[in-house]
Design an enzyme around this catalytic site. Sequence first.
Site, PDB file in Angstrom:
ATOM      1  CG  ASP A 171      -0.274  -0.305   2.535  1.00 41.26           C
ATOM      2  OD1 ASP A 171       0.967  -0.237   2.601  1.00 41.26           O
ATOM      3  OD2 ASP A 171      -0.989  -0.603   3.506  1.00 41.26           O
ATOM      4  CG  ASN A 206      -8.890  -0.724  12.148  1.00 33.66           C
ATOM      5  OD1 ASN A 206      -7.902  -1.310  11.708  1.00 33.66           O
ATOM      6  ND2 ASN A 206      -9.485   0.266  11.508  1.00 33.66           N
ATOM      7  CG  HIS A 231      -5.912  -1.627   8.901  1.00 40.49           C
ATOM      8  ND1 HIS A 231      -6.048  -0.335   9.356  1.00 40.49           N
ATOM      9  CD2 HIS A 231      -4.583  -1.833   8.831  1.00 40.49           C
ATOM     10  CE1 HIS A 231      -4.855   0.194   9.539  1.00 40.49           C
ATOM     11  NE2 HIS A 231      -3.948  -0.698   9.238  1.00 40.49           N
ATOM     12  CD  GLU A 262      -8.990   1.512   7.803  1.00 41.36           C
ATOM     13  OE1 GLU A 262      -8.895   0.592   8.637  1.00 41.36           O
ATOM     14  OE2 GLU A 262      -8.490   2.644   7.982  1.00 41.36           O
TER      15      GLU A 262
HETATM   16  C1  GLP Z   1      -0.585   0.854   8.307  1.00 41.64           C
HETATM   17  C2  GLP Z   1      -0.214   0.049   7.096  1.00 41.64           C
HETATM   18  C3  GLP Z   1      -0.379  -1.412   7.378  1.00 41.64           C
HETATM   19  C4  GLP Z   1       0.378  -1.751   8.631  1.00 41.64           C
HETATM   20  C5  GLP Z   1      -0.215  -1.007   9.802  1.00 41.64           C
HETATM   21  C6  GLP Z   1       0.478  -1.263  11.104  1.00 41.64           C
HETATM   22  O1  GLP Z   1      -1.928   0.953   8.439  1.00 41.64           O
HETATM   23  N1  GLP Z   1      -0.982   0.381   5.965  1.00 41.64           N
HETATM   24  O2  GLP Z   1       0.058  -2.147   6.263  1.00 41.64           O
HETATM   25  O3  GLP Z   1       0.333  -3.130   8.855  1.00 41.64           O
HETATM   26  O4  GLP Z   1      -0.098   0.367   9.516  1.00 41.64           O
HETATM   27  O5  GLP Z   1       1.595  -0.429  11.235  1.00 41.64           O
HETATM   28  P1  GLP Z   1       2.625  -0.527  12.384  1.00 41.64           P
HETATM   29  O6  GLP Z   1       3.485  -1.708  12.063  1.00 41.64           O
HETATM   30  O7  GLP Z   1       3.404   0.739  12.321  1.00 41.64           O
HETATM   31  O8  GLP Z   1       1.897  -0.688  13.643  1.00 41.64           O
END
Ligand code: GLP
Length: 231
Positions: free
Chosen positions: A56, A125, A127, A132
Site C-alpha cells: 500500500d 482495528n 486492518h 479497513e
Molecule cells: C498501516 C499500514 C499497514 C500496517 C499497519 C500497522 O496501516 N498500511 O500495512 O500493517 O499500519 O503499522 P505498524 O506496524 O506501524 O503498527
Amino acid sequence: MSQAAARVIARQVLSKPDSVLGLPTGETPIGMYETLVHMYDQGLIDFSRIVTFNLDEYYTLSPDHPNRYHRYMYEKLFMHVNVPEGNIHIPDGGVQDGEAECRRYDEELVRYGRINLQVLGIGTNGHIGFNEPGTAWGLTTHVSDLSPETREWEARSFAEDEPVPRRAITMGIKTIMNAEQIMLLASGEEKAKAVAAALFGPITPQVPASVLQLHPQLTVALDKAAEEKFP
Ligand code: GLP
C-alpha cells in the site's frame, strides 16, 4: 519476531530465487528488514532475481514527503540489498488518477502470476494493508478511505500540525488471499486485541484480518505482548 520473520523470507528466497514477495511497511517490520540486510551483508541471501510488490501507499502525498512508503522501503531495504530497480513495485501515491494507478498495479502483478510470499502487519482495528473494517473481500487494488482509528494511529508519524492523509492505495483482500503463502506480523500490546480477534474470532469483514483464517498457508510471527489476549 523480526528474526523469525526474516528467516521465513530467507528460506523463500533460497528455495525460489525468483520469488515474488509482497512487502509491508510500518514500525512492525523494521527489525525484519534490518535482519534481512544483515543476512545479505553476510552473503547468506541474494535478491538479484527477487521481485517485490508493496502492499500500500498513502494517496496522496507529495513525492518528496518523508512519510511516503516509497521512501521507507528504500531506506529500510532497497538501498542496502540487490533487488534490481526494475523488479521493485510500489503503488504511486502521487498520481492524479488513483483508480488508473490501481488498474496499472493489478496488471503489473498479473504479469508475474502470483505473489509467492505476502508479508502483512495488522492495524489496531484488524486492518491489513489499508483494507479497513467493512471492506468487501472481492476487491483487488483500490483506493481506500482511512478510518478515524487508523488516521489516529498513523498520526504518530506525522508532525503535529500536519494532516494525516485521508486515503490510500492498497492491495485488496482478494489480491492478498491469492498469495501462495502469507505471513502475519504483530508486535506490542496495542495489537493484542486485533490479533486475537483475527485469529480466533468470527470470520467477518468487520475484522479484515480474520479472512486469513481461510488461507491454507498462514504463518504468524508475534512477540509476547501481541499474544496477550489469546483465549
Ligand atoms: C498501516 C499500514 C499497514 C500496517 C499497519 C500497522 O496501516 N498500511 O500495512 O500493517 O499500519 O503499522 P505498524 O506496524 O506501524 O503498527
